[in-house]
Design a protein around this motif. Structure first.
Motif: not given
Length: 138
Positions: A66-69, A74-78, A105-112
């Motif tokens: 799961i990618e937290l954009v 949210v994206m699941l497997n792309g 897998l979070p976006n590094p730019d998102l707040p903690y």
């Protein structure tokens, strides 16, 4: 000759009431702040121990990533997916694969705070089978 007797002025009086009022106000402030900060809920994260080998852990045959954009993106497997549909997909995946893990897998730019809140929501569904992942840059 007469000398004028000099009388010494009375010693100054210290009024403790204003000082005690300020001290009680400061004490009340710190009690309220401590009670407020102590009531936050925490997400329990198990950090991995030191690894003896440099080999990465192999991914399962059908990984659930799961990618937290962004916020509510949210994206699941792309593929983009709705959060309610994601919860149903997670439950189905976990029942189908009892030994596999779900990766966030979070976006590094998102707040903690946002990442930890989303991870906590996912852990309510998957428990300790939900793991925070990072992307390695080569």
């Amino acid at each position: 000759m007469r000398f004028k007797s000099q009388s010494s002025p009375p010693p100054p009086q210290v009024d403790l009431i204003p000082m005690l009022t300020v001290m009680m106000g400061v004490l009340a402030f710190f009690v309220v702040i401590t009670a407020t900060l102590g009531s936050e809920t925490l997400v329990d994260i198990q950090l991995p121990g030191e690894q003896q080998n440099d080999e990465p852990v192999p991914l399962p045959a059908d990984p659930f990533i799961i990618e937290l954009v962004g916020e509510n993106e949210v994206m699941l497997n792309g593929q983009p997916i709705d959060i309610q549909a994601l919860q149903a997909q997670m439950e189905a995946y976990l029942s189908r694969n009892p030994n596999d893990t779900i990766f966030l897998l979070p976006n590094p730019d998102l707040p903690y705070e946002q990442v930890m809140q989303f991870l906590g929501d996912m852990r309510q569904i998957g428990g300790d089978r939900v793991s925070l992942a990072i992307e390695e840059s080569n």
